[in-house]
Design a protein around this motif. Structure first.
Motif, PDB file in Angstrom:
ATOM      1  N   ALA A   1     -22.518 123.117  -0.945  1.00 32.94           N
ATOM      2  CA  ALA A   1     -23.112 124.064  -1.895  1.00 32.94           C
ATOM      3  C   ALA A   1     -22.773 123.680  -3.328  1.00 32.94           C
ATOM      4  N   GLY A   2     -21.556 123.175  -3.542  1.00 32.05           N
ATOM      5  CA  GLY A   2     -21.177 122.723  -4.868  1.00 32.05           C
ATOM      6  C   GLY A   2     -22.000 121.543  -5.335  1.00 32.05           C
ATOM      7  N   VAL A   3     -22.197 120.568  -4.439  1.00 35.50           N
ATOM      8  CA  VAL A   3     -23.006 119.394  -4.777  1.00 35.50           C
ATOM      9  C   VAL A   3     -24.450 119.807  -5.065  1.00 35.50           C
ATOM     10  N   VAL A   4     -24.984 120.682  -4.211  1.00 35.33           N
ATOM     11  CA  VAL A   4     -26.357 121.159  -4.402  1.00 35.33           C
ATOM     12  C   VAL A   4     -26.475 121.915  -5.720  1.00 35.33           C
ATOM     13  N   GLY A   5     -25.457 122.699  -6.051  1.00 38.56           N
ATOM     14  CA  GLY A   5     -25.479 123.441  -7.305  1.00 38.56           C
ATOM     15  C   GLY A   5     -25.547 122.524  -8.516  1.00 38.56           C
ATOM     16  N   VAL A   6     -24.793 121.423  -8.477  1.00 44.11           N
ATOM     17  CA  VAL A   6     -24.823 120.453  -9.574  1.00 44.11           C
ATOM     18  C   VAL A   6     -26.205 119.813  -9.680  1.00 44.11           C
ATOM     19  N   LEU A   7     -26.775 119.431  -8.536  1.00 40.50           N
ATOM     20  CA  LEU A   7     -28.102 118.819  -8.546  1.00 40.50           C
ATOM     21  C   LEU A   7     -29.152 119.796  -9.071  1.00 40.50           C
TER      22      LEU A   7
END
Length: 506
Positions: A165-171
């Motif tokens: 979720a953190g990676v997706v949030g950055v993207l």
């Protein structure tokens, strides 16, 4: 069970016209032919990508067999496929006469009333949020399983989900989406894996004899909980209707879009039917269901290792993770665009429509989606729910109820519009404009009623208990919230309501 409607909203975040909350950011389609735009094969592949074949086989299929009607589960895809074909006929006819992308907000708002259109928007927002949450839980479990298998490192699934979720949030914050070419390659790999697995299973079992009657006999389809089976079957098609959002780009959209929709529904129906039947052959023999294997989160990998080899199980794991990750990236983007679009029509605070100065992404909306995902995952983790048999199953079920309700309303909107407009009915023909969508309404209502009746079985309750009742009530409330807000806008915020009407009328 991802949404192909995610593609267009992510295409151009720098332009801020007033948009339907359910619509893409693309301009309205014209009736002319576009040169160089996507044709039938390209649009069809976008819907097949939405179906995410390996996600269906590894997630929905084992749960549909276990909690639904056992070995007869594959037949559910045929029932759903027929219903969606009937829906598609009327929806495609309506799309030629409705401005905007032809999404649910446009269709329901124009065909029935703008007030119900906004209700459909909030229902769609809830539906996509539930699907995203379900996929996050399943993704975390798959990552944890894969890491344990390959490295011996054991991590809680929810830690993997939160990292994802953190990676997706950055993207999402930086307005980065997965390349369509990369997604197409991954989807081609998924289809290839499904085909190889089916061939391997049938090749081993055909000489010994396959019990077709245990799956395809009409009487066995009604055994167990057919409503639960329908829930997991229809989850495989969420987003199929979004072929209409490509009208603005497609070659000869009046022909290409309907044709792509029909081809996609038939292809996905056949692919899911054959693939799920292969799983039944592999794990259901002589009427007995191998519940231990089907309840395991790595059932598909176990199947690959059993019938092809250990290396094939690793390929399946990699493709499932990439497929699920692409889905959550896409859902993050579409949820952020939903929030932004609803802010554009004054249905949500204006701050949600704010764009990043450099990335041109809906910054505040993206952060809200990330926060929402984090809170839901944290709650599931703290509650100690199983990420597959509980969280994935429950959230998917709630999302499907919302999706089917949207289909019913949209199909009804088609009938209402063409009944009101004799001139349009004459141009499209009674069969396309009234008969097919009316039949679709009846079948979809039957599917919805059946799904609600058997919904307790999805969450493991004998009757409507706290969990089941909460999920159903939340689905209904998400529709009511939008309707109430639209009524308030009409009564007290006249300028905002005029913007809402303009978004429907175009």
């Amino acid at each position: 069970m991802t949404a192909s409607s995610i593609s267009a909203p992510c295409a151009d975040a720098s332009v801020r016209p007033v948009q339907s909350p359910i619509s893409s950011a693309a301009p309205s389609a014209s009736a002319g032919t576009k040169h160089g735009g996507p044709g039938t094969p390209a649009i069809t592949m976008m819907v097949v990508a939405a179906a995410a074949p390996l996600t269906v086989l590894s997630g929905g299929t084992p749960l549909g067999i276990l909690n639904g009607n056992g070995a007869a589960f594959p037949v559910s895809f045929v029932v759903v496929g027929v219903a969606l074909l009937l829906f598609s006929i009327g929806f495609a006819a309506m799309g030629r006469h409705v401005t905007g992308s032809g999404g649910f907000f446009d269709a329901i708002g124009r065909g029935i009333h703008p007030v119900l259109g906004l209700g459909a928007s909030t229902l769609a927002l809830f539906t996509y949020a539930m699907i995203q949450s379900a996929i996050y839980c399943f993704l975390g479990m798959q990552i944890a399983t894969c890491m344990a298998s390959m490295t011996g490192l054991s991590l809680p699934w929810w830690v993997c989900s939160l990292v994802a979720a953190g990676v997706v949030g950055v993207l999402g914050y930086r307005n980065i989406a997965m390349s369509a070419k990369v997604v197409n390659v991954l989807i081609a790999g998924e289809i290839a894996v499904a085909v190889v697995l089916c061939v391997a299973i049938f090749a081993r079992h055909l000489p010994l004899g396959i019990d077709f009657a245990a799956t395809f006999s009409p009487s066995v389809s009604l055994e167990g909980a057919p409503g639960v089976a329908i829930i997991f079957a229809i989850a495989s098609f969420v987003g199929f209707e979004s072929t209409s959002i490509y009208r603005a780009e497609a070659k000869n959209p009046d022909v290409t879009v309907p044709r792509a929709t029909y081809v996609a529904v038939v292809f996905v129906t056949l692919l899911c039917l054959v693939s799920s039947f292969a799983i039944v052959v592999a794990w259901c023999s002589d009427g007995d269901v191998d519940a231990v294997a089907l309840a395991a989160g790595d059932m598909l990998q176990m199947t690959g290792a059993k019938y092809v080899g250990g290396w094939f199980a690793n390929v399946i794991s990699a493709l499932i993770i990439t497929s699920l990750f692409a889905a959550v990236v896409s859902f993050h983007n579409v949820l952020a665009r939903y929030l932004r679009s609803m802010a554009d029509i004054h249905a949500l605070p204006a701050a949600l429509g704010r764009l990043h100065a450099r990335h041109h992404s809906p910054t505040v909306a993206s952060l809200v989606v990330s926060a929402m995902s984090t809170v839901i995952l944290a709650c599931v983790g703290v509650a100690g729910l199983d990420p597959f048999t509980q969280a994935f199953s429950w959230f998917s079920g709630a999302a499907v109820l919302g999706f089917v309700l949207l289909l019913v309303l949209a199909c009804l909107a088609v009938v209402v519009m063409f009944v009101r407009r004799a001139d349009l009915r004459a141009r499209e023909g009674v069969l396309k404009s009234v008969v097919a969508p009316a039949a679709g309404v009846l079948l979809l209502v039957a599917i919805l009623v059946c799904a609600v009746m058997y919904f307790p079985g999805l969450v493991g309750e004998a009757t409507f208990g706290v969990t089941c009742g909460t999920l159903v009530v939340c689905t209904c409330i998400s529709l009511v919230v939008g309707v109430v807000e639209a009524l308030v806008m009409r009564a007290r915020r006249h300028d905002a309501y005029r913007v809402l009407e303009a978004a429907v009328v175009g």
